[in-house]
Write an enzyme that holds these catalytic residues in place. Structure first.
Site, PDB file in Angstrom:
ATOM      1  CB  SER A 130       7.552 -33.095 -66.995  1.00  0.00           C
ATOM      2  OG  SER A 130       7.102 -31.945 -66.345  1.00  0.00           O
ATOM      3  CG  HIS A 146      12.895 -27.257 -62.826  1.00  0.00           C
ATOM      4  ND1 HIS A 146      13.545 -26.758 -63.936  1.00  0.00           N
ATOM      5  CD2 HIS A 146      11.621 -27.539 -63.229  1.00  0.00           C
ATOM      6  CE1 HIS A 146      12.704 -26.754 -64.959  1.00  0.00           C
ATOM      7  NE2 HIS A 146      11.531 -27.217 -64.558  1.00  0.00           N
ATOM      8  CB  SER A 184       2.751 -30.015 -64.599  1.00  0.00           C
ATOM      9  OG  SER A 184       2.551 -28.617 -64.667  1.00  0.00           O
ATOM     10  CE1 TYR A 222       4.669 -25.971 -71.444  1.00  0.00           C
ATOM     11  CE2 TYR A 222       6.173 -24.114 -71.574  1.00  0.00           C
ATOM     12  CZ  TYR A 222       5.783 -25.293 -70.980  1.00  0.00           C
ATOM     13  OH  TYR A 222       6.507 -25.794 -69.933  1.00  0.00           O
ATOM     14  CB  CYS A 276      13.361 -29.815 -66.614  1.00  0.00           C
ATOM     15  SG  CYS A 276      12.280 -28.855 -67.654  1.00  0.00           S
ATOM     16  CD  GLU A 305      12.291 -30.694 -71.915  1.00  0.00           C
ATOM     17  OE1 GLU A 305      11.141 -31.055 -72.195  1.00  0.00           O
ATOM     18  OE2 GLU A 305      12.660 -30.410 -70.768  1.00  0.00           O
TER      19      GLU A 305
HETATM   20  P1  HMG Z   1      -3.000 -20.614 -65.678  1.00  0.00           P
HETATM   21  O1  HMG Z   1      -4.063 -21.651 -65.481  1.00  0.00           O
HETATM   22  O2  HMG Z   1      -3.207 -19.644 -66.783  1.00  0.00           O
HETATM   23  O3  HMG Z   1      -2.749 -19.757 -64.384  1.00  0.00           O
HETATM   24  O4  HMG Z   1      -1.636 -21.368 -65.934  1.00  0.00           O
HETATM   25  P2  HMG Z   1      -3.525 -19.753 -62.983  1.00  0.00           P
HETATM   26  O5  HMG Z   1      -4.937 -19.380 -63.201  1.00  0.00           O
HETATM   27  O6  HMG Z   1      -3.208 -21.025 -62.236  1.00  0.00           O
HETATM   28  O7  HMG Z   1      -2.778 -18.522 -62.322  1.00  0.00           O
HETATM   29  C1  HMG Z   1      -1.422 -18.583 -62.039  1.00  0.00           C
HETATM   30  C2  HMG Z   1      -1.182 -17.779 -60.772  1.00  0.00           C
HETATM   31  O8  HMG Z   1      -1.445 -16.397 -61.045  1.00  0.00           O
HETATM   32  C3  HMG Z   1      -2.100 -18.155 -59.605  1.00  0.00           C
HETATM   33  O9  HMG Z   1      -1.325 -18.063 -58.427  1.00  0.00           O
HETATM   34  C4  HMG Z   1      -3.160 -17.056 -59.618  1.00  0.00           C
HETATM   35  O10 HMG Z   1      -3.773 -16.830 -58.361  1.00  0.00           O
HETATM   36  C5  HMG Z   1      -2.306 -15.872 -60.030  1.00  0.00           C
HETATM   37  P3  HMG Z   1      -1.082 -19.372 -57.500  1.00  0.00           P
HETATM   38  O11 HMG Z   1      -2.413 -19.840 -57.077  1.00  0.00           O
HETATM   39  O12 HMG Z   1      -0.406 -20.377 -58.438  1.00  0.00           O
HETATM   40  O13 HMG Z   1      -0.184 -18.894 -56.425  1.00  0.00           O
HETATM   41  N1  HMG Z   1      -3.066 -14.748 -60.593  1.00  0.00           N
HETATM   42  C6  HMG Z   1      -2.816 -13.463 -60.301  1.00  0.00           C
HETATM   43  N2  HMG Z   1      -1.907 -12.880 -59.489  1.00  0.00           N
HETATM   44  C7  HMG Z   1      -1.891 -11.497 -59.423  1.00  0.00           C
HETATM   45  N3  HMG Z   1      -2.764 -10.718 -60.112  1.00  0.00           N
HETATM   46  C8  HMG Z   1      -3.693 -11.257 -60.925  1.00  0.00           C
HETATM   47  C9  HMG Z   1      -3.736 -12.694 -61.047  1.00  0.00           C
HETATM   48  N4  HMG Z   1      -4.511 -13.548 -61.765  1.00  0.00           N
HETATM   49  C10 HMG Z   1      -4.082 -14.805 -61.466  1.00  0.00           C
HETATM   50  N5  HMG Z   1      -4.525 -10.475 -61.608  1.00  0.00           N
HETATM   51  C11 HMG Z   1       0.346 -22.638 -65.522  1.00  0.00           C
HETATM   52  C12 HMG Z   1      -0.503 -21.441 -65.099  1.00  0.00           C
HETATM   53  C13 HMG Z   1       1.659 -22.601 -64.789  1.00  0.00           C
HETATM   54  C14 HMG Z   1      -0.411 -23.910 -65.193  1.00  0.00           C
HETATM   55  C15 HMG Z   1       0.590 -22.545 -67.062  1.00  0.00           C
HETATM   56  O14 HMG Z   1       1.371 -21.408 -67.345  1.00  0.00           O
HETATM   57  C16 HMG Z   1       1.267 -23.772 -67.641  1.00  0.00           C
HETATM   58  O15 HMG Z   1       0.616 -24.743 -68.018  1.00  0.00           O
HETATM   59  N6  HMG Z   1       2.640 -23.771 -67.748  1.00  0.00           N
HETATM   60  C17 HMG Z   1       3.407 -24.886 -68.286  1.00  0.00           C
HETATM   61  C18 HMG Z   1       3.539 -26.043 -67.307  1.00  0.00           C
HETATM   62  C19 HMG Z   1       4.487 -25.717 -66.156  1.00  0.00           C
HETATM   63  O16 HMG Z   1       5.299 -24.834 -66.220  1.00  0.00           O
HETATM   64  N7  HMG Z   1       4.406 -26.520 -65.075  1.00  0.00           N
HETATM   65  C20 HMG Z   1       5.288 -26.354 -63.931  1.00  0.00           C
HETATM   66  C21 HMG Z   1       5.548 -27.663 -63.198  1.00  0.00           C
HETATM   67  S1  HMG Z   1       6.136 -28.949 -64.288  1.00  0.00           S
HETATM   68  C22 HMG Z   1       7.808 -28.550 -64.559  1.00  0.00           C
HETATM   69  O17 HMG Z   1       8.359 -27.756 -63.866  1.00  0.00           O
HETATM   70  C23 HMG Z   1       8.495 -29.235 -65.688  1.00  0.00           C
HETATM   71  C24 HMG Z   1       8.672 -28.405 -66.950  1.00  0.00           C
HETATM   72  O18 HMG Z   1       9.716 -27.465 -66.767  1.00  0.00           O
HETATM   73  C25 HMG Z   1       8.937 -29.293 -68.164  1.00  0.00           C
HETATM   74  C26 HMG Z   1      10.089 -30.283 -68.116  1.00  0.00           C
HETATM   75  O19 HMG Z   1      10.360 -30.965 -67.138  1.00  0.00           O
HETATM   76  O20 HMG Z   1      10.688 -30.464 -69.205  1.00  0.00           O
HETATM   77  C27 HMG Z   1       7.434 -27.610 -67.280  1.00  0.00           C
END
Ligand code: HMG
Length: 387
Positions: free
Chosen positions: A307, A232, A200, A142, A110, A79
Site C-alpha cells: 500500500s 500478495h 485499497s 487494525y 507489504c 512495517e
Molecule cells: P467489509 O466492508 O467489512 O467487508 O471489509 P465487505 O462488506 O466488503 O464484505 C467482504 C466480502 O464478504 C464481500 O465479497 C461480501 O459480498 C462478502 P466481495 O464482494 O469482496 O467478493 N460477504 C459474504 N459472503 C458470504 N456470506 C456472507 C457474506 N457477507 C458479506 N454472509 C475489507 C472488507 C477487506 C475492506 C476490510 O476487512 C479491510 O478494510 N481490510 C484491511 C484492508 C485490506 O486488507 N485491503 C486489501 C488491499 S490493500 C493490501 O493488500 C495492502 C495491505 O496488505 C497493507 C500493506 O501493504 O502493508 C493491506
C-alpha cells in the site's frame, strides 16, 4: 548467471484465533469471514514475539543444515519496526550468529520484502560467490471491532538468495507500477493501521492489471506461459478477485488449473492471516508445499503489492529437485501445535503493551516455545534471548 531463491523459511507464533468465534462475537455471519473474506484463523503474536524474533525464527528455520558462510547481505522488510533508528536486521544478525554483513531494514508496506529480494538479486549479480538473506516479518493490527480486524495476522518468511539457486531462478523481466495513494498507512503515533478498505481493494486490482498488461506487452508472454500465479494475500479472497480479472485470457482448462493452484497458495494464509511483507511469500510457499502438480521448468508469476503504493509482477522458473528445498511436515507441525485463544485471551493479548517509560518489564515466557524470544525491556532496550 542464474540468480534466485535457494530456500524459504517460515515462522508464525503458537497462538491463534478462530474466525468463526470472532464472527460470532462480533455479530457477523461466519460465512462472511470464511467465504466472503476467505480466512479461517489468524495468528496472534504474544508480547514475546515481535518483528525481530519472528524474522529470526523464520531465518533459523531456513538455516537449519545450511552453511552461514558467504551470507554478506541481510535485509529485513517490515512495517512493524521496533525502532526509528536501529534496524531490526541488526538484532537478527546477532541472534543468527552472523556478522560482517551489509545489514539494514527496508520499508514500503507489504512491498518491503520484494524490495529486499530485488536488492538481493542485484547484489548477488555483482557478487556471485555471496548470498543474501531477505526476511519479511510483521504483525498486522487494525484494532478490535474494526472492518480490518478479521484480516490481522502475524508471522515471517525468510528467503536465501544465491547464484544457481536450488528452488527458483528469478527471470530478469519485471513490471512495476507505483503511485502516491492513501489506501493504507500507519502514522508514527498509532499502533494500528488506518485503511480505506474498499478503496485499497480497488487499487490492488488496478495495480495488478497495470503490471500484468505491462508484463504481457514487454515479454509477449500470455497466461498460457504460467503454471501458477501467486499473489500478495492480505486475505485470501483478495488475490482471487485480481486473478479473476484476467482468467478469461486462458482456455477453460488453463482457468481451472490456475484456480486450483491459487487455492493451494492460500492454505497457509487461511490459517495465519495477513503477515504484510511476508504475505506473498507465504502464498508462494503454500503453493509449493501443497501442490502435487508442479514440476521443474514451470514458470510461476508473483504479484507483490505494498500500500501507498508500489506493486511489482515478476516471475521465476522452478529448478530440478526444488521439492528437496521444502519442509512441508515441519510447517504442518508449526501450525498444528498452536493453541487456540478464547475471545477474552485474544482481546487481552491485543491490548497488552510493553512499557514505554523505560521501566523494567519481564515477559511471561511460559506459553511461548519459540527458539528466539523477546524476554523483556529495560532502560528502553528490548532484551532478546535464544533458547
Ligand atoms: P467489509 O466492508 O467489512 O467487508 O471489509 P465487505 O462488506 O466488503 O464484505 C467482504 C466480502 O464478504 C464481500 O465479497 C461480501 O459480498 C462478502 P466481495 O464482494 O469482496 O467478493 N460477504 C459474504 N459472503 C458470504 N456470506 C456472507 C457474506 N457477507 C458479506 N454472509 C475489507 C472488507 C477487506 C475492506 C476490510 O476487512 C479491510 O478494510 N481490510 C484491511 C484492508 C485490506 O486488507 N485491503 C486489501 C488491499 S490493500 C493490501 O493488500 C495492502 C495491505 O496488505 C497493507 C500493506 O501493504 O502493508 C493491506
Amino acid at each position: 548467471m542464474q540468480i534466485g531463491i535457494d530456500k524459504l523459511g517460515l515462522f508464525t507464533p503458537n497462538t491463534y484465533l478462530d474466525l468463526v468465534m470472532l464472527a460470532n462475537a462480533r455479530g457477523v455471519d461466519p460465512d462472511k469471514f470464511t467465504i466472503g473474506i476467505g480466512q479461517d484463523q489468524m495468528a496472534i503474536a504474544p508480547l514475546s514475539q515481535d518483528s525481530v524474533t519472528m524474522g529470526a525464527n523464520a531465518a533459523l528455520d531456513l538455516l537449519e543444515g545450511e552453511s552461514r558462510d558467504n551470507i554478506s547481505l541481510l535485509i529485513l522488510g517490515t512495517e512493524s519496526g521496533i525502532d526509528q533508528s536501529k534496524a531490526g536486521a541488526i538484532y537478527i544478525q546477532r541472534l543468527l550468529g552472523l556478522s560482517n554483513a551489509r545489514t539494514f531494514e527496508i520499508k514500503e508496506a507489504c512491498y518491503g520484502a520484494t524490495a529486499g529480494l530485488m536488492t538481493a538479486y542485484d547484489y548477488v549479480a555483482a557478487h556471485p560467490d555471496q548470498k543474501a538473506l531477505v526476511i519479511g516479518s510483521d504483525i498486522a493490527r487494525y484494532g478490535l471491532e474494526t472492518p480490518g480486524e478479521v484480516t490481522q495476522g502475524a508471522g515471517a518468511v525468510a528467503m536465501l538468495v544465491s547464484a544457481q539457486p536450488r528452488l527458483m531462478v528469478l527471470e530478469p523481466e519485471t513490471s512495476i507500477h507505483s503511485a502516491d495513494i492513501q489506501d493504507f498507512w500507519r502514522p508514527n503515533y498509532s499502533k494500528e493501521a488506518f485503511a480505506r478498505g474498499k478503496y485499497s481493494t480497488e487499487q490492488y486490482i488496478e495495480f495488478f492489471q497495470k503490471t500484468w498488461a505491462d508484463y504481457r506487452a514487454k515479454t509477449g508472454r500470455t497466461i498460457a506461459d504460467f503454471k501458477a500465479l501467486a499473489f500478495h494475500l492480505p486475505y485470501t479472497k483478495m488475490g482471487l478477485k485480481a486473478l479473476r480479472t484476467i482468467l478469461d485470457e486462458g482456455s477453460e482448462t488453463q482457468q481451472a488449473q490456475l484456480l486450483e493452484r491459487y487455492a493451494e497458495s492460500t492454505l497457509y494464509s487461511r490459517q495465519i492471516g495477513n503477515i504484510y511483507t511476508g504475505a506473498l511469500y507465504l502464498g508462494f510457499l503454500s503453493l509449493l508445499e501443497h501442490s502435487t502438480n508442479l514440476e521443474a521448468g514451470d514458470r510461476i508469476g508473483l504479484f507483490s503489492y505494498g500500500s501507498g503504493a508500489v506493486s511489482e509482477f515478476f516471475t521465476g522458473i522452478l529448478q530440478p529437485g526444488f521439492e528437496k528445498q521444502l519442509a512441508k511436515q515441519k510447517h504442518a507441525d508449526l501450525l498444528a501445535n498452536r493453541r487456540q485463544l478464547t475471545m477474552v485471551e485474544y482481546e487481552t493479548q491485543f491490548q497488552t503493551e510493553l512499557p514505554e517509560d523505560g521501566s523494567e518489564y519481564e515477559i511471561d515466557l511460559t506459553m511461548d516455545n519459540a527458539p528466539i524470544i523477546l524476554k523483556g525491556v529495560k532502560d528502553h532496550e528490548r532484551i532478546y534471548m535464544t533458547r
